[in-house]
Design a protein around this motif. Structure first.
Motif, PDB file in Angstrom:
ATOM      1  N   LEU A   1       0.802  -1.212   0.000  1.00  0.00           N
ATOM      2  CA  LEU A   1       0.000   0.000   0.000  1.00  0.00           C
ATOM      3  C   LEU A   1       0.840   1.269   0.000  1.00  0.00           C
ATOM      4  CD1 LEU A   1      -2.919  -0.740   2.502  1.00  0.00           C
ATOM      5  CD2 LEU A   1      -3.028  -0.545   0.030  1.00  0.00           C
ATOM      6  N   ALA A   2       1.949   1.236   0.665  1.00  0.00           N
ATOM      7  CA  ALA A   2       2.709   2.467   0.889  1.00  0.00           C
ATOM      8  C   ALA A   2       3.639   2.767  -0.270  1.00  0.00           C
ATOM      9  CB  ALA A   2       3.505   2.360   2.180  1.00  0.00           C
ATOM     10  N   GLY A   3       3.164   3.553  -1.210  1.00  0.00           N
ATOM     11  CA  GLY A   3       4.036   4.028  -2.273  1.00  0.00           C
ATOM     12  C   GLY A   3       4.274   3.060  -3.405  1.00  0.00           C
ATOM     13  N   ASP A   4       3.566   1.973  -3.459  1.00  0.00           N
ATOM     14  CA  ASP A   4       3.777   1.002  -4.536  1.00  0.00           C
ATOM     15  C   ASP A   4       2.887   1.320  -5.726  1.00  0.00           C
ATOM     16  OD1 ASP A   4       4.113  -1.458  -2.018  1.00  0.00           O
ATOM     17  OD2 ASP A   4       5.710  -0.670  -3.289  1.00  0.00           O
ATOM     18  N   GLU A   5       3.451   1.173  -6.924  1.00  0.00           N
ATOM     19  CA  GLU A   5       2.690   1.452  -8.129  1.00  0.00           C
ATOM     20  C   GLU A   5       1.541   0.472  -8.277  1.00  0.00           C
ATOM     21  OE1 GLU A   5       7.078   2.387  -9.312  1.00  0.00           O
ATOM     22  OE2 GLU A   5       6.099   0.486  -8.923  1.00  0.00           O
TER      23      GLU A   5
ATOM     24  N   THR B   1       3.970  10.280  -3.012  1.00  0.00           N
ATOM     25  CA  THR B   1       4.337   9.704  -4.301  1.00  0.00           C
ATOM     26  C   THR B   1       3.466  10.324  -5.377  1.00  0.00           C
ATOM     27  OG1 THR B   1       4.905   7.568  -3.280  1.00  0.00           O
ATOM     28  CG2 THR B   1       4.489   7.562  -5.652  1.00  0.00           C
TER      29      THR B   1
ATOM     30  N   LEU C   1       2.401   9.774  -9.447  1.00  0.00           N
ATOM     31  CA  LEU C   1       2.445   8.826 -10.552  1.00  0.00           C
ATOM     32  C   LEU C   1       1.805   9.455 -11.773  1.00  0.00           C
ATOM     33  CD1 LEU C   1       1.132   5.724  -8.552  1.00  0.00           C
ATOM     34  CD2 LEU C   1       3.510   6.290  -9.013  1.00  0.00           C
TER      35      LEU C   1
ATOM     36  N   TYR D   1       0.064   8.233 -15.409  1.00  0.00           N
ATOM     37  CA  TYR D   1      -0.467   7.114 -16.173  1.00  0.00           C
ATOM     38  C   TYR D   1      -0.920   7.600 -17.540  1.00  0.00           C
ATOM     39  CZ  TYR D   1      -0.925   4.117 -11.994  1.00  0.00           C
ATOM     40  OH  TYR D   1      -0.690   3.348 -10.884  1.00  0.00           O
TER      41      TYR D   1
ATOM     42  N   LEU E   1       1.094   2.677 -16.176  1.00  0.00           N
ATOM     43  CA  LEU E   1       2.035   3.551 -15.481  1.00  0.00           C
ATOM     44  C   LEU E   1       3.168   3.976 -16.407  1.00  0.00           C
ATOM     45  CD1 LEU E   1       2.780   4.792 -12.712  1.00  0.00           C
ATOM     46  CD2 LEU E   1       4.224   2.785 -12.354  1.00  0.00           C
TER      47      LEU E   1
ATOM     48  N   TYR F   1       9.124   9.613  -6.227  1.00  0.00           N
ATOM     49  CA  TYR F   1       9.051   9.271  -4.812  1.00  0.00           C
ATOM     50  C   TYR F   1       9.605  10.334  -3.876  1.00  0.00           C
ATOM     51  CZ  TYR F   1       8.140   4.644  -6.719  1.00  0.00           C
ATOM     52  OH  TYR F   1       7.602   3.591  -7.417  1.00  0.00           O
TER      53      TYR F   1
ATOM     54  N   LEU G   1      -0.291   9.617  -4.227  1.00  0.00           N
ATOM     55  CA  LEU G   1      -0.415   8.518  -3.260  1.00  0.00           C
ATOM     56  C   LEU G   1       0.101   8.994  -1.912  1.00  0.00           C
ATOM     57  CD1 LEU G   1      -1.111   5.472  -2.936  1.00  0.00           C
ATOM     58  CD2 LEU G   1       1.282   4.996  -3.443  1.00  0.00           C
TER      59      LEU G   1
ATOM     60  N   TYR H   1      -4.110   7.015   3.276  1.00  0.00           N
ATOM     61  CA  TYR H   1      -3.079   5.984   3.182  1.00  0.00           C
ATOM     62  C   TYR H   1      -3.481   4.878   2.215  1.00  0.00           C
ATOM     63  CZ  TYR H   1       0.255   2.423   4.565  1.00  0.00           C
ATOM     64  OH  TYR H   1       1.242   1.472   4.560  1.00  0.00           O
ATOM     65  N   GLY H   2      -2.578   4.618   1.262  1.00  0.00           N
ATOM     66  CA  GLY H   2      -2.808   3.529   0.332  1.00  0.00           C
ATOM     67  C   GLY H   2      -3.735   3.857  -0.815  1.00  0.00           C
TER      68      GLY H   2
END
Lengths: 114, 112
Positions: free
Chosen positions: A98-102, B31, B33, B35, B45, B50, B92, B97-98
């Motif tokens: 969950l934390a910062g993963d694509e 983060t 991103l 896309y 992606l 980061y 993100l 969170y998440g």
């Protein structure tokens, strides 16, 4: 490696019918996300799971929507009963954590409710 | 909740031109991103950022994570017809969170 797999790719149903969308995340990924995309509202997160446990379902529009993840390789999103306003493209995505993963997205299921 | 403002909403350019799009937020993200979504497909992606201030390239694409952690931009150099699609920024972290928070998307059209 196979990416996120969704089925069906297209679903046309009549109002009031039950609809079940299916998703197989990338092997080894611990988090799974269900999104809905419409022209009006863009990409909306419906619910997400971590280690098969629902973490946040605040995006689920109403009680007609439910999602399950019985194991690490399978999840379903069910709409019962379906309504025309549910017509949209539904995406499943998975990530390592969950934390910062694509997040990697599946091809989507285009749902049309008549 | 958290929101991202992505601009422009659409762009019509000639092949070979450079493109720039950006996202801003009132919230801090950990983060960023970017896309790209082709018709009938899910978002793919392009670049992940980061660290605040980070500048990352992927071929003709360059993206930066704003120093305030509240913004990011994406540049495409020397555009080609296959760059056509919808580009989304996503943040993100922060207070959710998440959860990815998506921008509204930028529709890019490239004329040969």
């Amino acid at each position: 490696d196979a990416g996120v797999i969704q089925s069906p790719r297209h679903e046309v149903t009549e109002m009031g019918q039950e609809v079940t969308l299916r998703c197989k995340p990338i092997s080894g990924h611990n988090s799974l996300f269900w999104y809905r995309q419409t022209m009006m509202r863009g990409l909306e997160l419906l619910i997400y799971f971590n280690n098969n446990v629902p973490i946040d379902d605040s995006g689920m529009p109403e009680d007609r929507f439910s999602a399950k993840m019985p194991n690490a390789s399978f999840s379903t999103l069910k709409i019962q009963p379906s309504e025309p306003r549910d017509s949209a493209v539904y995406f499943c995505a998975s990530s390592l954590g969950l934390a910062g993963d694509e997040q990697f997205f599946g091809p989507g299921t285009r749902l049309t409710v008549l | 909740g958290q929101q991202l403002n992505q601009s422009p909403q659409s762009m019509f350019i000639q092949e070979g031109e450079d493109v720039s799009m950006n996202c801003t937020s009132s919230s801090i993200f950990n983060t960023w991103l970017w896309y790209k979504q082709d018709p009938g497909e899910g978002p793919v992606l392009l670049i992940a950022l980061y660290k605040a201030g980070e500048l990352t390239s992927n071929g003709r694409l360059t993206a930066q994570f704003g120093i305030t952690r509240k913004d990011s931009f994406l540049n495409i150099s020397a555009s080609i017809p296959s760059d056509v699609g919808i580009y989304f920024c996503a943040g993100l972290g922060g207070t959710s969170y998440g959860k990815l928070t998506f921008g509204q998307g930028t529709i890019l059209t490239v004329h040969p």
